[in-house]
Design a protein around this motif. Structure first.
Motif, PDB file in Angstrom:
ATOM      1  N   ASN A  62      39.935  42.264  38.325  1.00 55.98           N
ATOM      2  CA  ASN A  62      40.954  42.481  39.357  1.00 55.98           C
ATOM      3  C   ASN A  62      40.459  43.404  40.477  1.00 55.98           C
ATOM      4  OD1 ASN A  62      42.676  40.913  37.850  1.00 55.98           O
ATOM      5  ND2 ASN A  62      43.764  42.624  36.922  1.00 55.98           N
ATOM      6  N   ASN A  67      35.294  41.070  40.909  1.00 56.73           N
ATOM      7  CA  ASN A  67      35.905  39.758  41.124  1.00 56.73           C
ATOM      8  C   ASN A  67      34.830  38.689  41.307  1.00 56.73           C
ATOM      9  OD1 ASN A  67      37.857  37.797  41.636  1.00 56.73           O
ATOM     10  ND2 ASN A  67      37.832  38.217  43.832  1.00 56.73           N
ATOM     11  N   TYR A  81      47.129  36.270  30.196  1.00 53.62           N
ATOM     12  CA  TYR A  81      47.621  36.006  31.547  1.00 53.62           C
ATOM     13  C   TYR A  81      48.807  35.057  31.461  1.00 53.62           C
ATOM     14  CZ  TYR A  81      44.210  32.411  30.403  1.00 53.62           C
ATOM     15  OH  TYR A  81      43.486  31.446  29.743  1.00 53.62           O
ATOM     16  N   ALA A 133      49.417  46.173  35.842  1.00 54.23           N
ATOM     17  CA  ALA A 133      48.786  45.151  36.696  1.00 54.23           C
ATOM     18  C   ALA A 133      49.355  45.200  38.102  1.00 54.23           C
ATOM     19  CB  ALA A 133      48.985  43.763  36.079  1.00 54.23           C
ATOM     20  N   GLN A 137      47.238  46.798  41.680  1.00 52.35           N
ATOM     21  CA  GLN A 137      46.913  45.835  42.741  1.00 52.35           C
ATOM     22  C   GLN A 137      47.829  45.980  43.951  1.00 52.35           C
ATOM     23  OE1 GLN A 137      45.434  41.859  40.913  1.00 52.35           O
ATOM     24  NE2 GLN A 137      46.773  42.746  39.357  1.00 52.35           N
ATOM     25  N   SER A 147      41.321  47.013  44.793  1.00 51.98           N
ATOM     26  CA  SER A 147      41.544  45.747  44.105  1.00 51.98           C
ATOM     27  C   SER A 147      40.951  44.600  44.909  1.00 51.98           C
ATOM     28  CB  SER A 147      43.036  45.505  43.871  1.00 51.98           C
ATOM     29  OG  SER A 147      43.693  45.290  45.100  1.00 51.98           O
ATOM     30  N   ALA A 187      44.265  37.063  37.936  1.00 53.39           N
ATOM     31  CA  ALA A 187      44.492  38.511  37.878  1.00 53.39           C
ATOM     32  C   ALA A 187      45.110  38.846  36.512  1.00 53.39           C
ATOM     33  CB  ALA A 187      45.423  38.962  39.006  1.00 53.39           C
TER      34      ALA A 187
END
Length: 565
Positions: A62, A67, A81, A133, A137, A147, A187
């Motif tokens: 993330n 990434n 997820y 989470a 972000q 992020s 993510a």
């Protein structure tokens, strides 16, 4: 994203040809189920080794630095997820973790997590992980988290739990078009209780320190079908089944190994020697030809949500001149690049004319029509420079202020022969304008981009089926994934408006309008929709291509060896 339509997997039909053979021969017709084998025809136990092309330098997928596609594939084995992407490029609820996820009104989403879903230390997966989470972000909550992109998290007003933390209610400040991308496979969730050991996650500083720690340390936790047994840097990630896995499909193999092979030329050799059984290499003509000559191997190519591009780094003062960038991109001949690289093994590949959408998406529009950008029109490129006041065009380029345009550096991922060729071709095109270009590989794509250690970079974005959130990640002025630091309030406005629209048609038009502006500014040049290539030994079952950011690991719990006989 329901608007997606899937085109053929590759060239030709399903009878076994250059782009779909053996166990994958029916992929063009049955992309979600090809190579599927009934449970009673599978082995229990054994090892499958999957070659990945990049080292895992940062474990926080993330984060902007972490990434990276290969990292994202690895984390699918052990991170939970809410949604994932199917091979036919659609979004799908992850029913291993979720009971449901519903938008009850334009600004409210209610998630229900399975009661039995836990991390491997027994801690329930629930609201704390969703809140973590969100906050890591959302730049308002954690300005130093760096992020990969806020992806709409900055529009979340609150995330609260009920039902023992298993029902999570997300409230938005305004509608978000791609709400299914929240907490999705692009993510994933990280364990908030582990993060809390690295800082007070109720504070921005604690969030940032824990976020960084998650990237720097190999995970000792799992909320997925596998857990990490061993990590040997730049060598291999060894995974074993997670004994607390709550999903419907239990892993059949004893061991899953992700072996790092950064020299792509070694991948077919490893496959032929049965040192690895699954390859997902960057396709290039030699590799495709070698794989097709290996007995007992099936292979398939797909055109999906991956696209190749040249990026300028606008932190270089010389490249802040739009006219220079336009001239450089006008001199680039994309068809020539295709003909000399991927076109040699996949004649379906064509120049891509959008930064926002891919041809399978109904919003796709040719936004380079009527321009010379990417055409290889060197004479027009020289005219642009002359009209802008440059001298020495075609020899040693001098800027309008009288200073020599310095040599620049184009970078590509080491071991990728196609990108090396693309970089060398780019240098040749620029030589015709009087611009010196040095070709320089990197073995750490994420760090090189984040640190801005390039003038031009060639790489690929691998997307989820969420163009609106994706556009925010790639193009907003302050996004961590906007590595070249293009800043434009007008395109920010258009992209944010599209992301918060309740009218998909209007949202598509807004993204296309932003697309024309960014393309006209010559910041990033799309080259082509990149074919993916999957190859497996014929004794491997249930592995199939998925030309999204999920990759073939999207169904990793189902991977198994075929039974004998």
């Amino acid at each position: 994203m329901g608007a997606l339509l899937l085109s053929a997997c590759g060239v030709g039909g399903g009878g076994g040809d250059a782009t779909a053979s053996g166990n994958f021969a029916d992929c063009p017709e049955n992309i979600n189920t090809c190579n599927e084998v009934p449970a009673d025809q599978l082995q229990d136990g054994g090892t499958i080794t999957f070659a990945i092309e990049k080292n895992i330098a940062n474990w926080n997928v993330n984060s902007a630095e972490g990434n990276v596609f290969e990292t994202g594939m690895a984390t699918k084995a052990f991170l939970p997820y809410a949604f994932n992407s199917t091979p036919e490029l659609k979004s799908e609820l992850n029913t291993d973790l979720m009971i449901s996820a519903e938008q009850t009104d334009p600004t409210t989403v209610v998630y229900k997590v399975k009661p039995e879903a836990t991390w491997d230390d027994g801690t329930p997966i629930g609201v704390a992980d969703f809140v973590y989470a969100w906050k890591t972000q959302d730049p308002r909550e954690c300005p130093d988290c760096a992020s990969a992109g806020n992806g709409g998290y900055d529009q979340i007003a609150d995330v609260v739990g009920s039902d023992g933390g298993k029902t999570i209610t997300l409230t938005l400040e305004k509608p978000y078009t791609d709400w299914q991308s929240f907490f999705g496979s692009n993510a994933p969730l990280y364990p908030a209780h582990i993060a809390a050991q690295q800082g007070d996650i109720n504070t921005p500083a604690g969030l940032a320190s824990s976020f960084e720690w998650l990237g720097a340390n190999a995970p000792t936790y799992s909320g997925g079908p596998f857990t990490i047994q061993n990590w040997e840097n730049n060598q291999a990630l060894t995974l074993v089944p997670n004994e607390r896995w709550y999903g419907e499909t239990q892993p059949r193999v004893d061991t899953l190994i992700l072996r790092v092979i950064t020299d792509a030329t070694q991948e077919p050799i490893a496959l032929q020697n049965d040192e690895v059984q699954v390859l997902y290499p960057q396709p290039q003509v030699d590799i495709v030809n070698q794989i097709q000559q290996i007995p007992g191997v099936s292979q398939v190519q797909q055109l999906g949500l991956t696209w190749e591009h040249f990026d300028f780094n606008l932190r270089n003062p010389v490249l802040q001149d739009t006219a220079l960038r336009q001239a450089m991109f006008t001199a680039v001949n994309r068809q020539d690049i295709i003909d000399k690289t991927v076109g040699q093994f996949n004649p379906e590949v064509a120049p891509l004319n959008s930064l926002m959408f891919l041809p399978q998406q109904e919003e796709y529009t040719d936004n380079l029509a009527g321009t010379d950008i990417g055409s290889g029109n060197v004479e027009r490129a020289r005219e642009i420079l002359t009209e802008a006041g440059y001298t020495g065009v075609g020899e040693d380029l001098v800027a309008p202020d009288g200073t020599a345009v310095p040599d620049m550096r184009i970078r590509y991922t080491v071991g990728n022969a196609i990108r090396q060729s693309q970089s060398e071709l780019f240098a040749q095109y620029m030589q015709q304008l009087g611009i010196g270009i040095t070709v320089d590989p990197t073995d750490d794509l994420g760090t090189t981009l984040s640190a801005g250690e390039y003038d031009i970079m060639v790489f690929a974005w691998v997307q989820s089926p969420f163009p609106y959130g994706g556009a925010q990640q790639l193009w907003l002025s302050e996004s961590g994934s906007n590595f070249g630091q293009y800043k434009n309030p007008k395109t920010d406005e258009l992209i944010n408006a599209a992301a918060t629209s309740t009218d998909k048609a209007a949202a598509g038009q807004q993204l296309n309008e932003a697309d024309k502006i960014i393309l006209g500014d010559a910041y990033v040049l799309p080259i082509y929709q990149k074919p993916t290539l999957l190859a497996t030994r014929d004794n491997i079952a249930n592995v199939r291509g998925n030309a999204t950011l999920d990759g073939p690991m999207y169904n990793v719990a189902e991977w198994a060896l075929r039974g004998e006989g």
